[in-house]
Structures are given as structure tokens and as C-alpha cells.
Design an enzyme around this catalytic site. Sequence first.
Site, PDB file in Angstrom:
ATOM      1  N   GLY A   1      -1.427   4.378  -4.757  1.00  0.00           N
ATOM      2  CA  GLY A   1      -1.301   3.097  -5.447  1.00  0.00           C
ATOM      3  C   GLY A   1      -0.231   3.024  -6.501  1.00  0.00           C
ATOM      4  O   GLY A   1      -0.059   1.973  -7.123  1.00  0.00           O
TER       5      GLY A   1
ATOM      6  N   MET B   1       0.834  -1.204   0.000  1.00  0.00           N
ATOM      7  CA  MET B   1       0.000   0.000   0.000  1.00  0.00           C
ATOM      8  C   MET B   1       0.867   1.251   0.000  1.00  0.00           C
ATOM      9  O   MET B   1       1.954   1.271   0.575  1.00  0.00           O
ATOM     10  CB  MET B   1      -0.895  -0.007   1.243  1.00  0.00           C
ATOM     11  CG  MET B   1      -1.741   1.245   1.426  1.00  0.00           C
ATOM     12  SD  MET B   1      -2.715   1.201   2.961  1.00  0.00           S
ATOM     13  CE  MET B   1      -1.424   1.404   4.198  1.00  0.00           C
ATOM     14  N   CYS B   2       0.371   2.301  -0.656  1.00  0.00           N
ATOM     15  CA  CYS B   2       0.974   3.629  -0.543  1.00  0.00           C
ATOM     16  C   CYS B   2      -0.168   4.649  -0.490  1.00  0.00           C
ATOM     17  O   CYS B   2      -1.284   4.318  -0.092  1.00  0.00           O
ATOM     18  CB  CYS B   2       1.956   3.894  -1.676  1.00  0.00           C
ATOM     19  SG  CYS B   2       1.187   4.096  -3.305  1.00  0.00           S
ATOM     20  N   HIS B   3       0.072   5.879  -0.913  1.00  0.00           N
ATOM     21  CA  HIS B   3      -0.955   6.922  -0.842  1.00  0.00           C
ATOM     22  C   HIS B   3      -2.019   6.749  -1.933  1.00  0.00           C
ATOM     23  O   HIS B   3      -3.214   6.707  -1.660  1.00  0.00           O
ATOM     24  CB  HIS B   3      -0.302   8.297  -0.948  1.00  0.00           C
ATOM     25  CG  HIS B   3      -1.238   9.426  -0.638  1.00  0.00           C
ATOM     26  ND1 HIS B   3      -0.944  10.739  -0.944  1.00  0.00           N
ATOM     27  CD2 HIS B   3      -2.470   9.439  -0.056  1.00  0.00           C
ATOM     28  CE1 HIS B   3      -1.961  11.510  -0.553  1.00  0.00           C
ATOM     29  NE2 HIS B   3      -2.889  10.754  -0.008  1.00  0.00           N
TER      30      HIS B   3
ATOM     31  N   ILE C   1      -4.196   4.150   0.138  1.00  0.00           N
ATOM     32  CA  ILE C   1      -4.968   4.390   1.357  1.00  0.00           C
ATOM     33  C   ILE C   1      -6.000   5.484   1.147  1.00  0.00           C
ATOM     34  O   ILE C   1      -7.027   5.541   1.835  1.00  0.00           O
ATOM     35  CB  ILE C   1      -4.028   4.723   2.538  1.00  0.00           C
ATOM     36  CG1 ILE C   1      -4.797   4.612   3.867  1.00  0.00           C
ATOM     37  CG2 ILE C   1      -3.378   6.083   2.358  1.00  0.00           C
ATOM     38  CD1 ILE C   1      -3.911   4.723   5.092  1.00  0.00           C
TER      39      ILE C   1
END
Length: 297
Positions: A258, A254-256, A283
Site C-alpha cells: 500500500g 494497488m501494490c504489495h 494485496i
Amino acid sequence: MLRRAPHFPPMASTALRLSLVPALSFSSSPPPPPPSQSRCISTPPPHHLLPPPLGGRKLRPVRPASPHPRLRLAGISASFSSQSSSGNGRELLVQHLLIKENDLNLLLELQQRISAGEDLSDLAVEHSICPSKEQGGMLGWVRMGQMVPEFEEAAFSAPMNKVVKCKTKFGWHLLQVLSEREGSVLQDIQPDELHAKMQDPNFLEEAQLVDVREPEEVAKASLPGFQVLPLRQFGSWGPEITTKLDTEKDTYVMCHHGMRSLQVAKWLQAQGFKRVFNLSGGIHEYAVKADPSIPTY
């Protein structure tokens, strides 16, 4: 005659594969798309299989802890889709050398030297005109659909460890299949699907959850169970990834938004992780679509 073990360099050629180890961007905003590159073996990738926009520092595959190709050696393999590897799911660890089409005398000489016991990787360094010569001709793990048809047909029909020849539009190839494995999977997972999984306590015990955002981002919003491995600190955790995480377990990244997580997911797949899932939209989309209690930023 005893032959020494094949040479396994730490990375595959960036000029030969349809999808190779991607450049991992250190920015959450998309930089300009990468320039086109000449490719020696692979056919041009479909647009939807291209990695996210590049422009950041390029991260190389980590040298495996074990030299055995079935355990840790890996190149980028399965395509990014909701399905597993195409074809029959086989992936091959391949090395090769390439010479010009009209260089038949050299082709014969190299075949004779291989028959006498010389190693293909050494000859690739000495004679190949392919950029993979810098890695001893190593292409890494390949699957059906990544190579031009002539090379693919030769590789997937070649006996294990036997050097065979084939001709493509690039010239003559001498190639060797060093190992074989079941294909890996790289999938997108939607926020609502991940949210449903996370309601099961067993999921948090059985899966590996990785957040590649920076600490200041994690402080603003986070999900339970995610191990934080900041992308900017790749130098500290990257070389130890196969000791930190289990390549056999399902791994969720996961990141901010994608994009960074997709690049890391592809890199994890290159290190031999069997099942990797990227949180689509990151997220942010998770907060918007699955759990409004998570702050957005």
C-alpha cells in the site's frame, strides 16, 4: 490590447505547496523519512498528510495533452483522507511571483508592467524570489487549507484572471487565478470493502483498477481486472496516462503493502483524476483479511 494565453508549465513548484507531486519510491521497503524543506507559501503539513517515505527517483507530472487547465492541468490537491476536499470543494489553478517585503519600488513597477499587458508568468521568471519562478510562478491546483492564511484569502477572493497583491511573512505576492474546478478526492479503501465491490460484475466494468507492482510480483499473486502498470516502467506509461485511463472514472490503485500505490494515487490525482482510491495494506492485507485464496509473499 490582446494578451497571449497564460504560460502553463508542466509542473508546480516543489517548494510552495503543502503536498506536491510525491517522489515515487521503487522499493517496497520504507527508506528513511525525507529531510525537511523550506516552504514559501504553505504551512507545515500535519503528520498524517505527509506522503509515504521518499528516497526513490522523483517523477514529474506529465505535460497534459490539452493546454486547457480545466481538462488536464493539475497539481496535488485534495488531502489523503476518507473525506472529499475541505472547505467548499473549490480548487484554484494559481500562479504568482514573490518579491522582498521592502522592495516596494519593484512591486509598483511590476504592477505597472502587468497593467500595460505583460504576462505574470514572464515577470515571475525574471523577478520572483520563489522557487516557482522556474515554472513561471505556477503553483498548480490549490485548495483551502494548503496555504498560509493571507495568501489563501487573497487567492480565494480574487476575480478570475485578475492579478492581485497580498503580503505574507515571505514578502509581497502578485497572484493570478487562472481557472477553477470542483475538488478531487483521494481515499483509502479497506481490503474487505474492495472485496465486496469486486463481487459485483458491474464494478469491474465501471471502475479502473491499477496494479503498480512489478511483473515478478504479479506472477506470485494477482487480482482479476487489474491493469498492470509497473512502477519501474513509469517512463513508458506515465506520459500517456490520460489516454490509457479516464480521469473521470473511479480509479483504484494497488501494490504489495500500500505504500507505492499511495504515491501513485497521489500522482494520478495530480494529473486530474477526480476520484482515486488506494488499497490499504496492498494485496498482502487483501489476502489476509478479505480473500485467503490469494497467495501471500
